[in-house]
Design an enzyme around this catalytic site. Structure first.
Site, PDB file in Angstrom:
ATOM      1  CE1 TYR A 100      -3.557  -2.672   0.856  1.00 31.57           C
ATOM      2  CE2 TYR A 100      -4.624  -0.520   1.044  1.00 31.57           C
ATOM      3  CZ  TYR A 100      -4.602  -1.936   0.684  1.00 31.57           C
ATOM      4  OH  TYR A 100      -5.785  -2.398   0.790  1.00 31.57           O
TER       5      TYR A 100
ATOM      6  CG  ASP B 260      -2.229 -20.345  -1.015  1.00 32.64           C
ATOM      7  OD1 ASP B 260      -1.649 -20.058  -0.122  1.00 32.64           O
ATOM      8  OD2 ASP B 260      -1.608 -21.004  -2.015  1.00 32.64           O
TER       9      ASP B 260
ATOM     10  CG  ASP C 149      -8.051  -4.626   1.374  1.00 31.42           C
ATOM     11  OD1 ASP C 149      -9.102  -4.115   1.871  1.00 31.42           O
ATOM     12  OD2 ASP C 149      -7.999  -4.593   0.305  1.00 31.42           O
TER      13      ASP C 149
ATOM     14  CE  LYS D  26       1.936 -17.728  -2.317  1.00 35.17           C
ATOM     15  NZ  LYS D  26       0.947 -18.716  -2.314  1.00 35.17           N
TER      16      LYS D  26
ATOM     17  CG  ASP E 169     -13.822  -6.794   1.920  1.00 34.40           C
ATOM     18  OD1 ASP E 169     -13.572  -5.937   2.722  1.00 34.40           O
ATOM     19  OD2 ASP E 169     -14.213  -6.266   0.588  1.00 34.40           O
TER      20      ASP E 169
HETATM   21  C1  IPM Z   1     -10.595  -1.051   3.534  1.00 35.43           C
HETATM   22  C2  IPM Z   1     -10.781  -0.554   2.373  1.00 35.43           C
HETATM   23  C3  IPM Z   1      -9.491   0.546   1.830  1.00 35.43           C
HETATM   24  C4  IPM Z   1      -8.121  -0.738   1.772  1.00 35.43           C
HETATM   25  C5  IPM Z   1      -9.571   1.212   0.525  1.00 35.43           C
HETATM   26  C6  IPM Z   1     -10.959   1.804   0.195  1.00 35.43           C
HETATM   27  C7  IPM Z   1      -8.669   2.058   0.205  1.00 35.43           C
HETATM   28  O1  IPM Z   1     -10.852  -1.520   1.365  1.00 35.43           O
HETATM   29  O2  IPM Z   1     -10.492  -0.243   4.477  1.00 35.43           O
HETATM   30  O3  IPM Z   1     -10.280  -2.238   3.709  1.00 35.43           O
HETATM   31  O4  IPM Z   1      -7.995  -1.044   0.875  1.00 35.43           O
HETATM   32  O5  IPM Z   1      -7.597  -0.356   3.018  1.00 35.43           O
HETATM   33 MG    MG Z   2     -10.839  -3.590   2.196  1.00 30.36          MG
END
Ligand code: IPM
Ligand code: MG
Length: 356
Positions: free
Chosen positions: A140, A222, A246, A190, A250
């Site tokens: 990042y 993975d 990240d 990884k 999700d």
């Molecule tokens: C998160 C989001 C952010 C990230 C994006 C929107 C920059 O996906 O907070 O998880 O990748 O960190």
């Molecule tokens: Mg995210």
């Protein structure tokens, strides 16, 4: 009296933030403390009003406060903006400016919502995972980065990079967290391919010597992605780098059925921490009173717990949410047959009313 910087941002950010404030205010009243909010701009709205998605003023107010609450940033209408002024850039900017290196993303499946998950009930019931994502390093922020013409070809590149200190400080947060949970920590990397992961793993092992009670395991990312779906209950505390965290967070949110349920805390060791839902701004749902405010309400609760050490207030909010869910109220994202569909505001009202 606590000073809170509120950056509601774009899309549905302001709507969910309003409900979080409603619940926090009620909690403050019941527990006898005061919250003073100061609104500042972030994201697309900040770009429109000031020409930058993260104005200096926002950082200044944030640094001068006790905690920051963030809604969400982004909208498709900003997708064509140059990368430096895109709303998402503000998120990265505020994380860096406040040195919010430790991102805590709990994925908890509540009994009443087991049926909202796309996975089988026996797989997800009682899941309680804390994902600790490093938030200020990795690909990042790594340099060099960019798109350049190299050997006559347009070439895009980023740098996945961690130094030992960066790994050590997130490792420490992870081990401390595991200590107050069930003393199991899984570090995701990884290391079979990436050098940066080999260092990550080495430092995790080194740090584990200071926490002999914690059982440390390692998993390739993975495999972790697969195991999170196959058998999520094997995980308790997970620690991982920025990009893997990240993605896995999700994924983990779907164990609980909706992105609209999961809060996060981004902690710094310098004092000011930031609390935000893990979901985005959902521009298509803006202004319709249908988004789920629970993730943001829980983020507010995490603020009370982590920034102000009010464990009981945290529990009270969590229980209020559970109780509203067990009464059968649902926003659209978690609606199922036989339940009562309600909107964003009513969800906030019902939760606030349960706080006594
Ligand atoms: C998160 C989001 C952010 C990230 C994006 C929107 C920059 O996906 O907070 O998880 O990748 O960190
Ligand atoms: Mg995210």
């Amino acid at each position: 009296m606590y000073k809170i910087t509120v950056v509601s941002g774009d899309g549905t950010g302001p709507e969910v933030m309003a409900e979080a404030k409603k619940v926090l205010n009620k909690t403050a009243e019941v527990f006898g403390f005061k919250l003073e909010y100061k609104d500042e701009l972030i994201g697309g709205i900040a770009y429109e009003k000031t020409g930058t998605p993260l104005p200096e003023q926002t950082i200044k107010t944030a640094k001068d406060s006790d905690a920051v609450m963030l809604g969400a940033v982004g909208d498709w209408k900003y997708d064509t903006l140059p990368p430096e002024v895109r709303p998402e850039r503000a998120l990265l900017g505020i994380r860096k400016a406040l040195d919010l290196f430790a991102n805590l993303r709990p994925a908890i499946v509540w009994e009443d919502l087991v049926s909202s998950s796309p996975l089988k009930p026996e797989i997800v019931s009682n899941v309680d995972i804390m994902i600790i994502r490093e938030l200020t390093g990795d690909v990042y922020f790594g340099e060099p980065k960019g798109v350049e013409v190299i050997n006559g070809k347009k070439t895009g590149f980023n740098n996945m990079i961690y130094n030992e200190d960066e790994v050590r400080r997130i490792a420490k947060v992870a081990f401390e967290t595991a200590m107050v949970r069930d003393k199991k920590l899984c570090s995701v990397d990884k290391a079979n391919v990436l050098d940066v992961s080999r260092l990550w793993r080495e430092i995790m092992i080194e740090t584990s010597k200071d926490y002999p009670e914690v059982e440390l395991s390692h998993m390739y990312v993975d495999n972790a992605a697969m195991q999170l779906i196959r058998a999520p209950k094997q995980f308790s505390t997970i620690v991982t780098g920025n990009i893997f965290g990240d993605i896995l967070s999700d994924e983990a949110s779907m164990l609980s059925g909706s992105l609209g349920l999961l809060p996060s805390a981004s902690l710094s060791d310098k004092g000011v921490s930031l609390y935000e839902p893990i979901h985005g701004s959902a521009p298509d749902l803006t202004g319709k009173d249908i988004v789920n405010p629970i993730a943001t309400i829980l983020s507010g609760a995490m603020m009370l717990k982590y920034s102000f050490k009010m464990d009981e207030a945290y529990k009270t909010i969590e229980n209020a949410i559970k109780s509203v869910l067990s009464d059968g109220y649902r926003t659209k994202d978690i609606m199922s047959e036989g339940k009562t569909l309600i909107g964003t505001k009513q969800m906030g009202d019902l939760i606030a009313a349960k706080i006594k």
